[in-house]
Design an enzyme around this catalytic site. Sequence first.
Site, short mmCIF file in Angstrom:
data_model
loop_
_atom_site.label_atom_id
_atom_site.label_comp_id
_atom_site.label_asym_id
_atom_site.label_seq_id
_atom_site.Cartn_x
_atom_site.Cartn_y
_atom_site.Cartn_z
N HIS A 298 0.88 5.59 7.72
CA HIS A 298 0.57 4.20 8.12
C HIS A 298 1.76 3.32 7.66
CE1 HIS A 298 -1.60 0.86 9.48
NE2 HIS A 298 -2.62 0.82 8.63
N ASP B 200 -7.87 3.06 -1.11
CA ASP B 200 -8.16 3.05 0.33
C ASP B 200 -9.53 3.70 0.49
OD1 ASP B 200 -7.98 2.94 3.10
OD2 ASP B 200 -6.59 4.62 3.28
N CYS C 96 -5.67 -1.59 1.85
CA CYS C 96 -5.23 -1.91 3.22
C CYS C 96 -6.36 -2.47 4.06
CB CYS C 96 -4.61 -0.68 3.86
SG CYS C 96 -5.76 0.69 4.07
N1 NVA Z 1 -6.95 5.60 5.62
C1 NVA Z 1 -7.61 4.64 6.48
C2 NVA Z 1 -6.74 3.46 6.74
C3 NVA Z 1 -7.38 2.37 7.54
C4 NVA Z 1 -6.46 1.22 7.88
C5 NVA Z 1 -8.00 5.32 7.78
O1 NVA Z 1 -7.18 6.09 8.31
O2 NVA Z 1 -9.10 5.10 8.26
#
Ligand code: NVA
Length: 307
Positions: A128, A224, A264
């Site tokens: 990301h 996260d 995030c």
């Molecule tokens: N690790 C999370 C980030 C979301 C912005 C996902 O992939 O769902």
Amino acid sequence: MTRHFLRDDDLSPAELIEVLDLADAMKAAPFDHKPLAGPHTVALVFDRPTLRTQVSFAAGIAELGGNPMTVDGGLAAMGKREGVEDVARILGRQASAIVWRTAHQSDVDTMADHAGVPVLNALTDEFHPCQLLADLQTVREHKGRLAGVRVAFVGDGACNMGNSWVLAGASAGMHVVVGAPEGFTPDADVVARAVGIAQETGGSIQLSVDPLEAVKGADVVVTDSWVSMGREEESADRLRIFPPYGVTDELLAHAEPDAIVMHCLPAYRGKEISESVIEGPQSVVWDEAENRRHAQKAVLTWLLERS
Ligand code: NVA
């Protein structure tokens, strides 16, 4: 040569700082940079849920003088109705750049190979990187520097954010400790690459199964969701394994007293982060969400200037 931003190490350590400096300049004067005047169109393709990414790219592209063209990946039946190679060439003839959120890193690689315009990864299962630009901009704002800053990433280290933090943190010369249960550490190849980068930048990468050890002395505590998109079927198991890694007031007390807390988003209060921490004085999550716009404007501008 067309430049892309598909994973964090697509920018060298020096290039990363150039992009972050541009992000700061764009934040200070949001309407002064118009590289997309025309307007040039940027395709925003989403195969997965989005809020921050869609709105921050759309608002940012408009501020740059451009036209954000949102494409519903489901409606387009991306990769089913026609292959990624064909979609890439279609979008590349309509847009000056392509931003894509999808599951597989190999698909954004294929898009980049065939589009003929810059491709930006707006989240895959593996990385990301746009989020990390915003995160690093936020750390610099609150800590005044990146090199030497100690970061604890606590929770599901095996997700896109864990991989991106070790790579981007290493590029920035930070000391990154991932506190994650066995089996949930970042990808071994990514860690090896990050360790190599850290040797150049003076940063370091460490893995620990102990959340207290990970957080001890941290200037930045990051977490996260424990259940990333696409992992929903594993929810029950994950919710059994991860509770010791939740960022609570008790865990945060082991970090530096002026540590900042990042996420995030979306956040699941009472799971990876407590209500009191996310709403508390050390949380910078709203700055982080805002900085998506500034950081993405900067990287988009930077890629277009060099392509
Ligand atoms: N690790 C999370 C980030 C979301 C912005 C996902 O992939 O769902």
